[in-house]
Enzyme design. Structure first.
Site, PDB file in Angstrom:
ATOM      1  CE1 TYR A 183      70.027  10.290 -12.135  1.00  0.00           C
ATOM      2  CE2 TYR A 183      72.347  10.050 -12.674  1.00  0.00           C
ATOM      3  CZ  TYR A 183      71.025  10.075 -13.061  1.00  0.00           C
ATOM      4  OH  TYR A 183      70.712   9.871 -14.376  1.00  0.00           O
ATOM      5  CE  LYS A 221      53.607   9.910 -11.571  1.00  0.00           C
ATOM      6  NZ  LYS A 221      52.800   9.804 -12.798  1.00  0.00           N
ATOM      7  CG  ASP A 273      52.627  10.964 -16.241  1.00  0.00           C
ATOM      8  OD1 ASP A 273      52.662  12.159 -15.884  1.00  0.00           O
ATOM      9  OD2 ASP A 273      51.751  10.165 -15.820  1.00  0.00           O
ATOM     10  CG  ASP A 312      69.597  10.735 -17.453  1.00  0.00           C
ATOM     11  OD1 ASP A 312      70.427  11.155 -18.281  1.00  0.00           O
ATOM     12  OD2 ASP A 312      69.405   9.529 -17.231  1.00  0.00           O
ATOM     13  CG  ASP A 365      69.160  10.743 -23.598  1.00  0.00           C
ATOM     14  OD1 ASP A 365      69.900  11.648 -23.166  1.00  0.00           O
ATOM     15  OD2 ASP A 365      69.554   9.571 -23.778  1.00  0.00           O
TER      16      ASP A 365
HETATM   17  C1  IPM Z   1      74.043  11.952 -18.645  1.00  0.00           C
HETATM   18  C2  IPM Z   1      74.375  10.494 -18.376  1.00  0.00           C
HETATM   19  C3  IPM Z   1      74.825  10.320 -16.936  1.00  0.00           C
HETATM   20  C4  IPM Z   1      73.652  10.680 -16.036  1.00  0.00           C
HETATM   21  C5  IPM Z   1      75.344   8.924 -16.571  1.00  0.00           C
HETATM   22  C6  IPM Z   1      76.423   8.450 -17.504  1.00  0.00           C
HETATM   23  C7  IPM Z   1      75.846   8.892 -15.174  1.00  0.00           C
HETATM   24  O1  IPM Z   1      73.300   9.693 -18.710  1.00  0.00           O
HETATM   25  O2  IPM Z   1      74.907  12.814 -18.405  1.00  0.00           O
HETATM   26  O3  IPM Z   1      72.950  12.234 -19.131  1.00  0.00           O
HETATM   27  O4  IPM Z   1      72.761   9.857 -15.816  1.00  0.00           O
HETATM   28  O5  IPM Z   1      73.628  11.814 -15.545  1.00  0.00           O
HETATM   29 MN    MN Z   2      71.706  10.752 -19.791  1.00  0.00          MN
END
Ligand code: IPM
Ligand code: MN
Ligand code: NAD
Length: 367
Positions: free
Chosen positions: A139, A189, A221, A245, A249
């Site tokens: 990032y 990794k 993975d 990240d 999710d």
């Molecule tokens: C998160 C989001 C952010 C990230 C984006 C919007 C920059 O996906 O907070 O999970 O990748 O950190």
């Molecule tokens: Mn995210």
């Protein structure tokens, strides 16, 4: 407490409004003073000022005790390079505030275990804390960018980590594990990446300071696979920025919906709280965005920045009460005897439950 509110884009303002409603309710009940300052960030800030993080917004954030953010991002900016997008506002804010440890708890609430895409017996009881490194890796690594001429373009990003960057986030993970089930899984990794080899060595060395915590290592993975086959085997996961990240999710989906997950970014100048989800352009304006992640983010703020443990406990109990009573936004509906509620109905229900919990507490103390 002085809190900077950054509603942002898409469903950001919708869910943040409900988190603010709960903050007002809980502080009124307990007699705390609450000062809220609202500022633009992301796409709305680009529209108003030309910048996704105006100086006025950043100054307000740095002057407060904590920041509560909704979400940033909108499809209308999809064709722009990263440096001109709404998301850049959030990344610059994270870096300026300095919170390097992003705590993302993924809890499968008993009442909505059936909303998980996993079989109920696999998801039920999952309680994972993802500690995502937030200020390093791909990032922020330099050099980055595009080069080369038309038709022969090259794009590159740099993944780099120093020992100090890994060590400080690893310590946060081990400290958190001491208050939980005393297990840390470090995800990397290391079979391919030098950054991951440094990561693994450093986390292993930090672990020597925490003999009560069991440490294991997984490749990212395999971790993605273990998360959905046996989420209950995880306690704390510590990992670098991009892996965190993605895995957060996935962990959110296990609990029923991305809309459920809160986060706290700590360790810097000012703590930042935001739900894990984004601006959800596909449901913006429907009134049915799930506000639980935003509400739980405000709750984390009470616990981590304000040290208001009882207040945080009361909101968490209220969330459970509302879910147990059967109220659901559509994303966590699994059919049966449920009441589909709007974003603001959920916010009101959580406030009502908080008031009732507080009444009960006073009645108990009066006896
Ligand atoms: C998160 C989001 C952010 C990230 C984006 C919007 C920059 O996906 O907070 O999970 O990748 O950190
Ligand atoms: Mn995210
Ligand atoms: P997203 O998280 O916005 O949405 C993914 C899916 O989850 C969508 O189907 C959405 O409707 C659903 N969803 C998300 N939050 C929900 C909620 N609270 N209630 C019900 N359903 C919910 O991710 P995306 O679609 O990949 O990205 C949209 C925009 O948001 C992009 O511009 C992206 O960069 C941005 N984004 C911002 C943040 C942030 O501000 N922290 C995080 C992730 C994505």
């Amino acid at each position: 407490m002085k809190i900077t509110i950054l509603p942002g884009d898409g469903i950001g303002p919708e869910v943040t409004g409900e988190a603010v409603r709960i903050l007002r309710a809980i502080t009124a009940i307990h007699g705390h003073k609450l000062e809220l300052v609202e500022k633009p960030i992301g796409g709305v800030a680009i529209k108003q000022t030309g910048s996704p993080l105006p100086a006025e917004t950043l100054d307000a954030c740095l002057a407060g005790d904590a920041v509560l953010l909704g979400a940033v991002g909108s499809p209308e900016y999809d064709s722009l390079p990263p440096s001109q997008r709404p998301e850049q506002g959030l990344l610059s804010l994270r870096r300026a505030l300095g919170g390097f440890a992003n705590l993302r708890p993924a809890i499968s609430y008993e009442a909505i275990a059936a909303a998980s895409p996993l079989r109920e017996e696999v998801a039920r009881g999952a309680d994972i804390l993802i500690v995502r490194e937030l200020l390093g890796g791909l990032y922020f690594g330099e050099p980055r960018g595009f080069s080369g001429a038309n038709g022969n373009s090259v794009a590159s990003n740099t993944m780099s980590y120093s020992v100090a960057e890994v060590e400080r986030v690893a310590r946060i993970a081990f400290e958190a594990a001491l208050k939980r089930r005393r297990k840390v899984t470090s995800v990397d990794k290391a079979n391919v990446l030098e950054t991951s080899q440094l990561w693994r060595q450093t986390v292993s060395r930090v672990a020597l300071d925490y003999p009560l915590v069991a440490l294991d290592h997984l490749y990212v993975d395999a971790c993605a696979m273990h998360l959905i086959t046996n989420p209950l085997k995880f306690d704390v996961i510590v990992t670098e920025n991009l892996f965190g990240d993605i895995l957060s999710d996935e962990a959110a989906a296990i609990t029923g919906s991305l809309g459920m997950l809160p986060s706290a970014s700590i360790g810097g100048l000012v703590d930042l709280y935001e739900p894990v989800h984004g601006s959800a352009p596909d449901i913006v304006g429907t009134g049915f965005a799930n506000p639980f992640g935003a509400i739980a983010s405000a709750t984390m703020m009470l616990r981590y920045t304000m040290h208001l443990e009882q207040e945080a406990d009361e909101i968490e109990e209220a969330i459970r009460v509302v879910l147990k009573a059967g109220y659901r936004t559509p994303d966590i509906d699994s059919g049966g005897m449920r009441y589909i509620a709007t974003t603001s109905e959920i916010g009101q229900l959580v406030c009502d439950a908080v008031a009732e919990i507080a009444d009960r507490r006073y009645a108990y103390h009066a006896v």
